[in-house]
Design an enzyme around this catalytic site. Structure first.
Site, PDB file in Angstrom:
ATOM      1  N   THR A   1      18.251  16.074  -5.549  1.00  0.00           N
ATOM      2  CA  THR A   1      16.946  15.682  -6.101  1.00  0.00           C
ATOM      3  C   THR A   1      16.935  15.853  -7.625  1.00  0.00           C
ATOM      4  O   THR A   1      15.915  15.700  -8.254  1.00  0.00           O
ATOM      5  CB  THR A   1      15.827  16.556  -5.495  1.00  0.00           C
ATOM      6  OG1 THR A   1      16.125  17.925  -5.764  1.00  0.00           O
ATOM      7  CG2 THR A   1      15.735  16.364  -4.000  1.00  0.00           C
TER       8      THR A   1
ATOM      9  N   ASP B   1      14.446  19.842  -0.049  1.00  0.00           N
ATOM     10  CA  ASP B   1      15.640  20.677  -0.097  1.00  0.00           C
ATOM     11  C   ASP B   1      15.281  21.993   0.583  1.00  0.00           C
ATOM     12  O   ASP B   1      14.890  22.951  -0.060  1.00  0.00           O
ATOM     13  CB  ASP B   1      16.043  20.883  -1.566  1.00  0.00           C
ATOM     14  CG  ASP B   1      17.537  21.116  -1.722  1.00  0.00           C
ATOM     15  OD1 ASP B   1      18.207  21.319  -0.703  1.00  0.00           O
ATOM     16  OD2 ASP B   1      18.017  21.101  -2.860  1.00  0.00           O
TER      17      ASP B   1
ATOM     18  N   LYS C   1      13.666  25.710  -8.672  1.00  0.00           N
ATOM     19  CA  LYS C   1      13.638  25.476  -7.228  1.00  0.00           C
ATOM     20  C   LYS C   1      13.067  26.706  -6.520  1.00  0.00           C
ATOM     21  O   LYS C   1      12.256  26.582  -5.618  1.00  0.00           O
ATOM     22  CB  LYS C   1      15.054  25.166  -6.726  1.00  0.00           C
ATOM     23  CG  LYS C   1      15.051  24.568  -5.362  1.00  0.00           C
ATOM     24  CD  LYS C   1      16.436  24.071  -4.976  1.00  0.00           C
ATOM     25  CE  LYS C   1      16.758  22.720  -5.598  1.00  0.00           C
ATOM     26  NZ  LYS C   1      18.130  22.285  -5.294  1.00  0.00           N
TER      27      LYS C   1
END
Lengths: 502, 502
Positions: A208, A266, A298
């Protein structure tokens, strides 16, 4: 295969990406006798191989009677040419879908169920919506440690494995990502292998993000290496910087990643299994994992990072892998470039010890290399840091990097982008935050990583003073359309916050 | 729309079911300038309307330069003919996908987020894998009561609504399903409307079952009624038995159901919102909901049924609907027929008061009608049961059923299946269990509900003594292929257990 049911293959000339499609006439006797309609899932068989495909029904003008069209991926997976006889029948029931449904309803999967799901996915028995369903219900924190271990081992089981009989110790590193520009891998591989330790690095392409290490290295050299090429490069140099996908280390994971990318998803368990299955398949024994934490990274909280670190370590230990997790600052991008080519420039500057090299990128690479030395030699971090710094500062890493590139097929000249645009600051003050996610999206909209030269270069970092009208970043793109699309996104986004100058 | 970007529409003659596809040449200047590849999601615009479609890249032989092919659904949704000028550009960012991601990661959605998701789905902005992802993470018990209320109201908001100014009280019933053959709706509608109460029943087609009420009634009469036709039928007869999909009462739900069917998934929150949104849109005020519980029914435990009943009642109350939930026996099929035509036969036998009518079907219909009378007249269940029984036994329901059919366009003659096969019992004993799910699957493999005459007829029910070699059930199918496929499934399944005869 009964000849009454045989149809002749036509190359219909349509690229349906990864989902095989079979085109059948609405008056086809097989459609009628079997009850097929548009969207039916069917089995296509040439007498040797069998694939599962989706039916698209076509008008009579499109295909001759007695023929069926196949999309490009359908022809490729079945391995047939035009004119081959095929039969089309009901797709077999995919029994592992019952386990997916069980997971949807919140129940824990057994090792056998996970294994069966992964096997069916790697055998291309799942449709895209079935993969999407599986990934979505495994995301979040919905896989427990047993399920993640089973997923990791199932992924390893359905791919190839590398072995390194001459190296009792095989090192690797991985960053779970989320920070644009954080391209430490080529630096760490150069430093570690310069010391004579084995680090056969295989990397993924971006999921991504605007660039994975494989995308970045591909701008510079060949990364599409076969197993035997990887073994030769490592025998010559102790290291390599290859794309993992070409060697089929985890084919199920590659299929999952395609749908994860489309969903911009993810998940934790999937992430751990994806990373560790590739390390195990690559023959690694000692792995350092970098987990950046920040409000737009993330991983967003120390608590999440601790949980992830604990899972990585537990799953690794069960699978025979020594894992050290490092929780690092993820508050802003690393280096100045975002996108394959721009990131290569940053890496080269650090290796060359240029005066304008990005200090943050250099420090992170040394930090990771130091931990790998410490793990490998059972030394302190400080001893590892001293060794890593010596190798980088002496130019040994720079030489070693060239040795690896040469072994992989030599260095390409970097492409440049046809279009660029520099955005200036709208106010005077201190640059207070950079939103990693929005910045990554901006680089992707400009064309990264599909177009290597696309991306952006930051002219300021967090904490710096900025004057109204000063360059903030430069956007690179191969097409005017993408450049304008990215700029339109920038205008409605909120990537940079500039605070009071006082 | 700039003429430089205009392409001429070609009807490429491909039915891609519900997912619009645009076919573009690999050398198309728009693909190159915009960076499109196979699988890119794009916006297709004819200057008036706009749809989102997926790109399939085609060889140069397939399409002339300057043209783009559209699949059937793409042409239909855009409302264009061959030769129309269209432009193709990057699909706009679908902002509600951020809320789907939030749900994937286990967070509660706000009313606004739910509304935005449902709006985008009903506007066809989601790809199939995005809908699959949303449905999968909302299944199980992952939506709380607030989210289900928001989902219900959002679904109502994006569809049409019926109103019944002449009826202060509008009744409805719904069975959450899971029991093959349980076709009480036509009986309940005939009984209730014979009493002069308003029951404008709109039903769905099967989602994961071998027949929905709409499929069953369609074997007998026209169910594809417009809003004004429904209003006329109800004005004449107080009731109707129409398909809900034709009147666009809940267009978002219809799109979700398509993917639920492909995933064989029917989640709790989605189920409640689907049922209640259609009741509210249909203008209902009092609703009875039948929740069968059994080891192979949709709801498997008393606890799950209680939870579902409580959610139905709470969501109904917040949305201004009086809901009474009835938890019933779901241990075996109801009636003898499974599949549209076979279920019609059972319904007609009960209405005609035939000696061989299925007693269990008759009792269930009376039970539900009794509760509706009790709810409507604020009477006891016993008073309601007396009234329902009188109407059925006097033949008033039978006359009323014919009146409704006549108002909907008259009665069709039932089709019969081209192929049938009777399976006999392999042993002597007592029929102890019938697996509802596997039996439903068997009828679906035979072709139900797409083929009305396909399905099966049971010759025995649970508790009956069976002799080896006696007929157990007869399978009906329109094609030999489906019959054989269904029989192959039967042989490897375990639908009937026959115990000791002692």
């Amino acid at each position: 295969m009964g000849s009454a049911n045989a149809l002749k293959v036509i190359d219909i000339g349509i690229d349906t990406h990864q989902e095989p499609v079979v085109y059948m006439r609405s008056d086809c006797h097989i459609c009628r006798s079997e009850g097929f309609t548009a969207n039916s899932r069917v089995s296509v068989d040439d007498g040797q191989n069998q694939i599962i495909a989706t039916i698209n029904v076509v008008d009579e003008k499109v295909i001759e009677p007695g023929s069926a069209g196949l999309s490009k991926i359908a022809m490729q997976r079945l391995g047939v040419a035009e004119g081959t006889s095929i039969s089309v029948s009901h797709a077999p029931v995919v029994t592992s879908l019952a386990a997916v449904r069980k997971k949807i309803f919140g129940h824990k999967l057994s090792d056998e169920e996970v294994t069966e799901i992964v096997k069916d996915i790697s055998d291309h028995r799942y449709s895209d919506i079935e993969i999407a369903s599986f990934l979505s219900v495994c995301a979040g924190s919905r896989l427990d440690v047993d399920e993640i271990i089973a997923l990791t081992q199932a992924m390893v089981a359905c791919g190839k494995r590398l072995s390194w009989p001459d190296s009792p110790m095989v090192l690797d590193k991985h960053c779970i990502g989320g920070l644009p520009g954080n391209r430490t891998t080529p630096l760490v591989v150069a430093i570690i292998s310069a010391a004579g330790l084995t680090i056969p690095k295989t990397s993924s392409r971006a999921i991504t993000s605007p660039a994975g290490t494989a995308d970045t290295m591909e701008a510079l050299t060949t990364v599409n290496l076969s197993l035997s090429q990887i073994q030769r490069v490592v025998a010559e140099t102790h290291g390599c910087l290859a794309w993992g996908g070409a060697v089929n280390l985890s084919p199920a994971d590659d299929l999952l990643i395609r749908i994860e990318r489309a969903l911009d998803l993810d998940g934790e368990g999937q992430l751990i299994a994806s990373v560790l299955s590739k390390k195990i398949a690559a023959g690694s024994t000692h792995v350092v994992i970098d987990i950046p934490v920040g409000p737009t990274a993330k991983v967003r909280s120390q608590k999440d990072a601790d949980r992830l670190a604990s899972l990585f370590t537990q799953v690794g230990a069960t699978c025979g892998l020594q894992v050290r997790c490092l929780i690092t600052d993820g508050s802003q991008p690393v280096g100045r470039g975002v996108g394959p080519v721009e990131e290569v420039r940053d890496v080269m500057a650090v290796l060359r010890r240029s005066s304008d090299a990005a200090e943050d990128l250099r420090e992170r690479a040394l930090f990771l290399a130091a931990h790998l030395f410490s793990l490998a030699y059972q030394q302190t971090y400080e001893q590892g840091l001293q060794k890593a710094t010596e190798i980088l500062d002496s130019g040994a890493a720079w030489k070693q990097f060239h040795r690896i590139i040469a072994a992989q097929g030599g260095m390409k000249s970097l492409p440049s982008a046809d279009f660029q645009h520099t955005v200036t600051t709208a106010s005077t003050g201190t640059l207070q935050t950079i939103d990693n996610r929005q910045l990554a999206r901006l680089a992707k909209l400009a064309g990264a990583p599909n177009v290597a030269a696309a991306g952006l270069r930051l002219h300021k970092s967090v904490g710096e003073k900025v004057e109204r009208g000063e360059p903030l970043f430069t956007l690179y793109s191969d097409t005017e359309g993408e450049l304008q699309y990215a700029l339109a996104y920038y205008r409605q986004s909120n990537i940079f916050t500039i605070g009071d100058a006082s």
